[in-house]
Design an enzyme around this catalytic site. Structure first.
Site, mmCIF file in Angstrom:
data_model
loop_
_atom_site.group_PDB
_atom_site.id
_atom_site.type_symbol
_atom_site.label_atom_id
_atom_site.label_comp_id
_atom_site.label_asym_id
_atom_site.label_seq_id
_atom_site.Cartn_x
_atom_site.Cartn_y
_atom_site.Cartn_z
ATOM 1 N N ARG A 60 -5.108 18.318 -13.777
ATOM 2 C CA ARG A 60 -6.502 17.876 -13.860
ATOM 3 C C ARG A 60 -7.354 18.907 -14.595
ATOM 4 N NH1 ARG A 60 -8.875 16.536 -8.487
ATOM 5 N NH2 ARG A 60 -10.547 15.808 -9.812
ATOM 6 N N HIS A 109 -19.075 20.044 -4.521
ATOM 7 C CA HIS A 109 -17.639 20.063 -4.225
ATOM 8 C C HIS A 109 -16.896 21.166 -4.970
ATOM 9 C CE1 HIS A 109 -17.783 15.563 -2.828
ATOM 10 N NE2 HIS A 109 -18.309 16.395 -1.961
ATOM 11 N N SER A 179 -19.147 6.099 -5.962
ATOM 12 C CA SER A 179 -18.837 4.924 -5.144
ATOM 13 C C SER A 179 -19.641 4.933 -3.850
ATOM 14 C CB SER A 179 -17.341 4.915 -4.811
ATOM 15 O OG SER A 179 -17.005 6.087 -4.094
ATOM 16 N N ASN A 203 -24.177 2.022 -12.048
ATOM 17 C CA ASN A 203 -22.749 1.897 -11.763
ATOM 18 C C ASN A 203 -22.299 0.530 -12.283
ATOM 19 O OD1 ASN A 203 -20.152 1.614 -10.371
ATOM 20 N ND2 ASN A 203 -20.851 3.262 -9.041
ATOM 21 N N PRO A 204 -21.147 0.443 -12.926
ATOM 22 C CA PRO A 204 -20.697 -0.882 -13.377
ATOM 23 C C PRO A 204 -20.282 -1.786 -12.213
ATOM 24 C CG PRO A 204 -19.142 0.845 -14.081
ATOM 25 C CD PRO A 204 -20.272 1.529 -13.378
HETATM 26 P P1 NAD Z 1 -15.095 7.646 -6.894
HETATM 27 O O1 NAD Z 1 -13.804 7.749 -7.690
HETATM 28 O O2 NAD Z 1 -15.031 7.314 -5.461
HETATM 29 O O3 NAD Z 1 -16.052 6.569 -7.585
HETATM 30 C C1 NAD Z 1 -16.319 6.532 -8.958
HETATM 31 C C2 NAD Z 1 -17.441 5.539 -9.200
HETATM 32 O O4 NAD Z 1 -17.778 5.595 -10.577
HETATM 33 C C3 NAD Z 1 -17.058 4.082 -8.888
HETATM 34 O O5 NAD Z 1 -18.077 3.492 -8.090
HETATM 35 C C4 NAD Z 1 -16.993 3.425 -10.273
HETATM 36 O O6 NAD Z 1 -17.432 2.074 -10.244
HETATM 37 C C5 NAD Z 1 -17.981 4.273 -11.049
HETATM 38 N N1 NAD Z 1 -17.776 4.330 -12.491
HETATM 39 C C6 NAD Z 1 -16.616 4.205 -13.185
HETATM 40 N N2 NAD Z 1 -16.860 4.337 -14.499
HETATM 41 C C7 NAD Z 1 -18.196 4.546 -14.641
HETATM 42 C C8 NAD Z 1 -19.060 4.780 -15.764
HETATM 43 N N3 NAD Z 1 -18.585 4.807 -17.013
HETATM 44 N N4 NAD Z 1 -20.386 4.963 -15.525
HETATM 45 C C9 NAD Z 1 -20.884 4.935 -14.256
HETATM 46 N N5 NAD Z 1 -20.118 4.724 -13.162
HETATM 47 C C10 NAD Z 1 -18.788 4.538 -13.356
HETATM 48 O O7 NAD Z 1 -15.843 9.029 -7.161
HETATM 49 P P2 NAD Z 1 -16.953 9.794 -6.360
HETATM 50 O O8 NAD Z 1 -17.977 8.853 -5.812
HETATM 51 O O9 NAD Z 1 -17.393 10.893 -7.248
HETATM 52 O O10 NAD Z 1 -16.206 10.447 -5.098
HETATM 53 C C11 NAD Z 1 -14.873 10.806 -4.986
HETATM 54 C C12 NAD Z 1 -14.536 12.290 -5.040
HETATM 55 O O11 NAD Z 1 -13.870 12.477 -6.263
HETATM 56 C C13 NAD Z 1 -15.616 13.303 -5.073
HETATM 57 O O12 NAD Z 1 -15.401 14.138 -3.967
HETATM 58 C C14 NAD Z 1 -15.373 14.119 -6.362
HETATM 59 O O13 NAD Z 1 -15.484 15.494 -6.080
HETATM 60 C C15 NAD Z 1 -13.994 13.797 -6.745
HETATM 61 N N6 NAD Z 1 -13.620 13.696 -8.180
HETATM 62 C C16 NAD Z 1 -14.256 14.411 -9.157
HETATM 63 C C17 NAD Z 1 -13.874 14.263 -10.495
HETATM 64 C C18 NAD Z 1 -14.589 15.071 -11.583
HETATM 65 O O14 NAD Z 1 -14.992 16.192 -11.329
HETATM 66 N N7 NAD Z 1 -14.783 14.520 -12.775
HETATM 67 C C19 NAD Z 1 -12.877 13.356 -10.836
HETATM 68 C C20 NAD Z 1 -12.237 12.642 -9.807
HETATM 69 C C21 NAD Z 1 -12.631 12.814 -8.484
#
Ligand code: NAD
Length: 235
Positions: A60, A109, A179, A203-204
């Protein structure tokens, strides 16, 4: 937005999806398809199989290093320049908000690019040339782990207190790409709601917040945020 003096934004992994950083749901691809991310991102998983967890995070970390901030991250950095009091609260561990130019970032986080000692809980860098997987702490020899908050762990207290204050005291709250299922971050928009703050969600997909938000904008962060900024400020 035009008349707001104080804005708080909560972002989740969706804001980085257009930078090709997988959300947890999307992270179940390729090599890692047979693992449930929510089962790898736990202290128990690290105790059971530290090598597996470290390698998952290394994969990652590489994705994050290749990723480039997208127009959603950039729009939020631009919004900060226009609002007198601004807090960007993120659940993301990828550091892309800072790379896009955001300054007031509260990382709830942690950050995937840092490591910490699994015993002493202090941030340390692996020793150069350490070939152990995971590497060991240069001072006590315990395994290093990523400096991120795993499921079941407490959030950094100061960061959460700051986020909580920002959510209650702003006049506009944006929830973007999350989410709303991971606590306690998911409680922040509701704190804002109870304080009478205007809520915009982007959010989509449908989320538990949508029905409570003043505006639920269905779309991707990288598309909706720039349109919103143009509508508010022109350009
Ligand atoms: P989640 O995976 O639970 O939800 C992601 C949300 O993003 C969903 O509701 C989805 O519909 C939405 N989404 C998808 N594509 C999108 C876009 N282009 N524009 C707007 N919204 C979009 O993630 P979360 O709510 O962040 O929580 C889960 C945990 O995942 C957190 O604790 C986080 O720390 C961790 N996480 C972080 C990363 C990162 O740092 N990029 C990546 C994966 C997970």
């Amino acid at each position: 937005m035009q008349s707001s003096k104080s804005v708080a934004v909560l972002t989740g992994s969706g804001v980085s999806a257009e930078s090709v950083v997988p959300t947890f749901r999307e992270a179940q691809t390729g090599l890692w398809a047979r693992y449930n991310p929510e089962e790898l991102a736990t202290p128990e998983a690290f105790v059971r199989d530290p090598r597996l967890v470290w390698e998952w995070y290394s994969w990652r970390r590489e994705l994050v290093e290749q990723a480039i901030p997208n127009s959603g991250h950039e729009a939020l950095a631009e919004l900060e320049r226009r609002i007198p009091s601004f807090a960007l609260i993120t659940q993301n561990v990828d550091g892309l908000h800072r790379r896009a130019g955001s300054q007031s970032v509260i990382e709830l986080h942690g950050n995937i690019r840092r490591s910490k000692c699994s015993r002493e809980d202090v941030v340390v860098e692996p020793r150069e040339g350490d070939t152990d997987v995971p590497p060991s702490c240069p001072s006590c020899g315990a395994s290093l782990r990523p400096d991120v908050v795993w499921f079941g762990e407490a959030l950094p207290r100061d960061a959460f207190a700051e986020a909580f204050d920002a959510a209650r005291n702003c006049d506009l709250f944006l929830s973007v790409g999350t989410s709303g299922l991971v606590q306690p971050a998911a409680s922040l928009p509701f704190e804002a709601l109870h304080s009478g703050v205007t809520i915009i969600e982007i959010n989509p997909d449908e989320t538990p917040l949508a029905q409570h938000a003043d505006y639920a904008l269905r779309g991707r962060a990288g598309e909706v945020l720039p349109v919103l900024l143009r509508a508010a400020y022109g350009g």
